[in-house]
Motif scaffolding. Sequence first.
Motif, PDB file in Angstrom:
ATOM      1  N   ASP A 211      14.704  44.511  71.901  1.00 53.01           N
ATOM      2  CA  ASP A 211      14.257  44.127  73.055  1.00 53.01           C
ATOM      3  C   ASP A 211      13.670  42.663  72.992  1.00 53.01           C
ATOM      4  O   ASP A 211      12.452  42.637  72.578  1.00 53.01           O
ATOM      5  N   ALA A 212      14.278  41.662  73.124  1.00 57.59           N
ATOM      6  CA  ALA A 212      13.788  40.320  72.898  1.00 57.59           C
ATOM      7  C   ALA A 212      14.638  39.542  74.089  1.00 57.59           C
ATOM      8  O   ALA A 212      15.529  39.794  74.814  1.00 57.59           O
ATOM      9  N   PRO A 213      13.912  38.380  74.480  1.00 60.29           N
ATOM     10  CA  PRO A 213      14.200  37.560  75.543  1.00 60.29           C
ATOM     11  C   PRO A 213      15.323  36.756  74.994  1.00 60.29           C
ATOM     12  O   PRO A 213      15.752  36.544  73.679  1.00 60.29           O
ATOM     13  N   SER A 214      16.445  36.252  76.049  1.00 58.76           N
ATOM     14  CA  SER A 214      17.506  35.641  75.607  1.00 58.76           C
ATOM     15  C   SER A 214      17.073  34.094  75.530  1.00 58.76           C
ATOM     16  O   SER A 214      16.349  33.630  76.046  1.00 58.76           O
ATOM     17  N   VAL A 215      18.170  33.089  74.589  1.00 58.88           N
ATOM     18  CA  VAL A 215      18.160  31.832  75.035  1.00 58.88           C
ATOM     19  C   VAL A 215      19.272  31.213  75.553  1.00 58.88           C
ATOM     20  O   VAL A 215      20.260  31.874  75.523  1.00 58.88           O
ATOM     21  N   MET A 216      19.118  30.208  76.337  1.00 57.82           N
ATOM     22  CA  MET A 216      19.968  29.197  76.873  1.00 57.82           C
ATOM     23  C   MET A 216      20.507  28.349  75.950  1.00 57.82           C
ATOM     24  O   MET A 216      19.530  27.218  75.597  1.00 57.82           O
ATOM     25  N   VAL A 217      21.596  28.143  75.377  1.00 62.63           N
ATOM     26  CA  VAL A 217      22.147  27.214  74.400  1.00 62.63           C
ATOM     27  C   VAL A 217      23.173  26.190  75.304  1.00 62.63           C
ATOM     28  O   VAL A 217      24.111  26.738  75.981  1.00 62.63           O
TER      29      VAL A 217
END
Length: 702
Positions: free
Chosen positions: A162-168
Amino acid sequence: MKKFLFTTFVIFSFSLLNGEDASLNFIIGTVEIKEGVSWKPAELNQKVKEGDVLRTGIDSQAEILFEDGNIVKLRENTKLKLTKARIDSITGSRKTTVKNLLGGILGKIVSFARGRDAFYLTSEVSVAGIRGTIVASEVGLNKTSVISVLEGEVEVKAIGIDAPSVMVKAGEKTTVKRGKPPSEPVELSDEEVKELRQWAGIKEEVPPPEKEEEAIEKGEVPPEKKEEAPVKAEPKAKRPFSVNGAIGTAVIEDNIYNSISLRPEIPLGKLAIVLDLTFYFDSDQKLRTEDWNSADDILDKIYYIRYGRKGDPIFGQIGALPYVTFGNGLIIDNYSNTVEYPSIKRTGFVLGTTYKNVKTQIMVGDLGNPALLGGRVVLSPLKNFDIPVIKNIEVGATAGYDMDQYSNLLDRDDDGYPDPFDDFPDDKNKYKDTDGDGWDDFEDIDADGDNELDWTHGGNDSIVVLLPEPFKLPDEKRTILVYGGDITLPLFSTDLVSIRTYADFARIQDYGYGIAAPGVGIRVGPVNFKAEYRQSKDKFLYGYYDRLYEKNKAILVVKDDSSYAYTKEDELNSVLPSLSGFLAGIGVNLFNLLFCEITYQDLRSEQYEEGKNIYGEVALLAGIPKVRNIKTYYSQKNVKNLFELKTDDTIVGVNAELLLGSNLSLLVAYRETYIDRDGNGKIEGSAETNRETNVSIGFQLF
């Protein structure tokens, strides 16, 4: 009623999801595809379906083209699975998921409708949602995933936590390790950007001549004159190969050997060569040279050589023939010349041609000892006529001829006495040793071992009790011919559903005939179904040349004081004149995770009920950590009671492959077969049970 409506809704909804077309529009070097259980060489323009797995070898590349123009490229030493490829037939939305199992892939997503389409690039540890972009994925042996974006932007999430996503964004990359969230995106280096552009096929922009001075003033081009970068040539197709192998033990002539087996696969365009190189070492680590000292030994090292595939204008295979079926299988049904491999190696041959409206196929079970021959011709007489459905009709004829039904009985010294009945299997001048002292009865001064000199050698022992004369192969070979014809009509065929109907007729020369009509074959997605009504008269066996034929066509029997060979032809005499019944079978492949197959036949008359056949197979192809696949199978033929688990026609076994590392696995295979050696109709004791166990370490070098 609610349950019915819900079920109808689910079935209807599923029918609206069609498979998206994808194909291999570029391959170079060694590229293989796994459709179901086995790996096969991939071919240019070959369809790639949902659930298929691709892998590339050294100096090899591949490119998948989707019908909407999206492209996925594979680098060398890469393994990829097309997890999902669906199109909603009403909305037109596309759902595609590509999983990078190992190596490097690049996606060029040129067609994408926001809010409607979905394209995901996944790995064991990450998932990237792609939105009209160019993105690369690199997955190492430790499953760490690196996502690099050249154009557009990608949302990356970690799997299993359960971890936030990142925008690449364009020009950035992120790294995802097992059990950890994606790293903060960092800028790609100039070299990484250049490499991605070349991989994506984007040419470097060069300012036009009239703009060059202006570009120099702005500092976009260095003052010295730039030479135009040469277009990078595609690498020449090489001929790399893969090598699988195993390490284990073997028992040969009651001696235990350590064994190292290598199976190189050498693709040469449409030609594929697979060798079987096994080295046996004794307790002193000395190589067993008996397997390498003749021309026949060298030929035995060829597992098979294959050219093309069934359906090509020309295809052929020489060597091992694991499965051969002609037509609907009424005569030649899953014939195999490898049923006793590797203890008995047979070099078979299959050749097929397709020319206009004519298809042909021929087979030889063993070129070294040519006995079983097969032939088939198929005509499409209405193919050139524009008549819906009817133009697809096919008319076929098949024949199978065994020139020597005793050819499976080994006789190394060619003295006519099969090895199991020959006390001197390597000496054609001797064959019987009653007392087991190593002397032939005709030379032994005490042949019966009673410690008295036999009268034949001048002694006083006038009563010499010797073993009965063993069975000797007749001088005249025993033959059998089965021939017949069939008609097949494909009624409907799409990528998802196909339906065909057929009728077959066959006769065993000097015996009876059998009919399979009507017959129907249906395929719906991953489910295949077959059913047919059967009727026979005057002694007939369906699928006469089957997967156990080379093992059971002649069986040596010792009963009371006599010995003889019982052939499959002799079995016909126990089949009553007229039988009728049915055959039905179903096979299901569930998302390449689980494969199940069962085929059942029941033929009977008022006086005969021993016409039951069953074949079942269950294979777990994925889903268990550290287990690549597990398969168990059971085959039983011509019995009254299916729970009579042991007969001459029974075969049962299990195969398993357990992963020990990325290219290392533990291979376990167990198989049981049975022979009624005393002819009493029962399988009793270890002497009538053949148990084969093989435990080895498998590895892949390339």
